[in-house]
Design a protein around this motif. Structure first.
Motif, short mmCIF file in Angstrom:
data_model
loop_
_atom_site.label_atom_id
_atom_site.label_comp_id
_atom_site.label_asym_id
_atom_site.label_seq_id
_atom_site.Cartn_x
_atom_site.Cartn_y
_atom_site.Cartn_z
N ASN A 276 6.67 26.26 -5.19
CA ASN A 276 5.78 27.39 -4.97
C ASN A 276 6.28 28.14 -3.73
O ASN A 276 6.41 27.55 -2.65
CB ASN A 276 4.34 26.91 -4.76
CG ASN A 276 3.37 28.07 -4.59
OD1 ASN A 276 3.52 29.10 -5.25
ND2 ASN A 276 2.38 27.91 -3.72
N VAL A 277 6.58 29.41 -3.88
CA VAL A 277 7.08 30.23 -2.78
C VAL A 277 5.99 31.20 -2.36
O VAL A 277 5.40 31.89 -3.20
CB VAL A 277 8.36 31.00 -3.18
CG1 VAL A 277 8.84 31.86 -2.02
CG2 VAL A 277 9.45 30.02 -3.61
N LYS A 278 5.72 31.27 -1.05
CA LYS A 278 4.68 32.15 -0.54
C LYS A 278 5.24 33.18 0.43
O LYS A 278 6.20 32.93 1.14
CB LYS A 278 3.58 31.34 0.16
CG LYS A 278 2.75 30.47 -0.75
CD LYS A 278 1.61 29.81 0.01
CE LYS A 278 0.71 29.02 -0.93
NZ LYS A 278 -0.44 28.40 -0.21
N GLY B 76 1.34 34.17 3.12
CA GLY B 76 0.25 33.32 2.64
C GLY B 76 -0.09 33.47 1.17
O GLY B 76 -0.98 32.79 0.66
N GLN B 77 0.63 34.38 0.46
CA GLN B 77 0.35 34.60 -0.96
C GLN B 77 1.48 34.05 -1.82
O GLN B 77 2.65 34.21 -1.49
CB GLN B 77 0.19 36.10 -1.24
CG GLN B 77 -0.93 36.78 -0.45
CD GLN B 77 -2.30 36.25 -0.83
OE1 GLN B 77 -2.58 36.04 -2.01
NE2 GLN B 77 -3.14 36.01 0.16
N SER B 78 1.14 33.38 -2.91
CA SER B 78 2.15 32.87 -3.83
C SER B 78 2.89 34.03 -4.49
O SER B 78 2.27 35.02 -4.90
CB SER B 78 1.52 31.98 -4.91
OG SER B 78 0.99 30.81 -4.32
N PRO C 124 5.04 35.11 -7.67
CA PRO C 124 5.42 34.66 -9.02
C PRO C 124 6.93 34.67 -9.21
O PRO C 124 7.65 35.52 -8.64
CB PRO C 124 4.74 35.68 -9.93
CG PRO C 124 3.64 36.25 -9.11
CD PRO C 124 4.15 36.28 -7.70
N ASP C 125 7.42 33.74 -10.00
CA ASP C 125 8.85 33.70 -10.32
C ASP C 125 9.28 35.01 -10.99
O ASP C 125 8.54 35.60 -11.78
CB ASP C 125 9.11 32.51 -11.26
CG ASP C 125 10.60 32.31 -11.55
OD1 ASP C 125 11.42 32.72 -10.71
OD2 ASP C 125 10.89 31.74 -12.61
N ASN C 126 10.49 35.47 -10.64
CA ASN C 126 11.06 36.69 -11.20
C ASN C 126 10.39 37.97 -10.73
O ASN C 126 10.53 39.03 -11.33
CB ASN C 126 11.08 36.67 -12.73
CG ASN C 126 12.04 35.63 -13.28
OD1 ASN C 126 13.13 35.44 -12.72
ND2 ASN C 126 11.64 34.95 -14.34
N SER C 127 9.61 37.87 -9.64
CA SER C 127 8.98 39.09 -9.12
C SER C 127 10.05 40.03 -8.58
O SER C 127 11.05 39.61 -8.00
CB SER C 127 7.99 38.75 -7.99
OG SER C 127 6.88 38.04 -8.51
N ILE C 128 9.84 41.34 -8.76
CA ILE C 128 10.78 42.35 -8.27
C ILE C 128 10.11 43.18 -7.17
O ILE C 128 9.00 43.65 -7.34
CB ILE C 128 11.23 43.28 -9.43
CG1 ILE C 128 11.95 42.45 -10.50
CG2 ILE C 128 12.14 44.39 -8.90
CD1 ILE C 128 12.34 43.26 -11.73
#
Length: 199
Positions: A186-188, A191-193, A195-199
């Motif tokens: 989980n990458v933040k 303080g917010q996660s 999502p995978d593949n976010s651009i």
């Protein structure tokens, strides 16, 4: 129906349902109006209603809440019958199955149980039987999967009721157990996660 018959019995109809039927003279050809009746150019449509009765239907509460066909043996995430993979001894998130009464008389559930396979891995809160579902009503059955061992785990969810043609309504549910703890990244950012593949 033969030329001499004055009545005909139809089986397999759902209780409390209205059906339409056409009165067509014996030996008639639908595409030839003259053979249907000397006074009518189209078949006479009649309606009939069956005796009030309950009718069971079960839906998996996921997506569009699809019906789970009675006797289904192919667990799928599309109808909520596939629980996924979880560590042995660790409970899964719950899955909900909606038991509906689409008939017009009380549906009386006398038993709900897990039959065969790894029945002890799939549990639901205690229910007092008989359980009555009124016409048009429903009951949500909440099931938890806690794998008792590694590998594929399954059982048959079985519902007994007073439905006339589906007194035993059952379908296979399945999950997988693993002895190795699952790793989840989980990458933040701030303080917010993310999502995978976010651009």
């Amino acid at each position: 129906i033969s030329a001499a018959a004055t009545s005909f019995t139809v089986t397999g109809l759902n209780g409390g349902t209205t059906y339409q039927f056409a009165l067509i003279p014996f030996g008639s050809v639908l595409s030839i109006a003259e053979t249907l009746n000397y006074r009518l150019t189209t078949p006479r449509i009649q309606t009939c209603s069956t005796t009030p009765a309950p009718e069971i239907n079960v839906r998996g509460i996921v997506g569009s809440n699809p019906t789970i066909v009675d006797g289904d043996t192919t667990p799928s995430g599309l109808d909520n019958t596939l629980f996924g993979t979880f560590v042995v001894g660790s409970p899964s998130p719950t899955k909900t199955f909606k038991i509906e009464n689409t008939g017009n008389a009380n549906l009386v559930i006398t038993s709900i149980s897990m039959v065969g396979g790894n029945s002890g891995d799939f549990t639901f809160p205690a229910i007092t039987f008989p359980l009555t579902i009124t016409a048009g009503g429903s009951y949500n059955l909440v099931v938890t999967f806690t794998p008792g061992g590694a590998g594929t785990r399954n059982t048959t969810l079985t519902i007994l009721s007073n439905d006339s043609n589906e007194a035993t309504y059952d379908f296979l549910i399945q999950g997988t157990g693993t002895a190795t703890a699952l790793v989840e990244i989980n990458v933040k950012g701030n303080g917010q996660s993310i999502p995978d593949n976010s651009i």
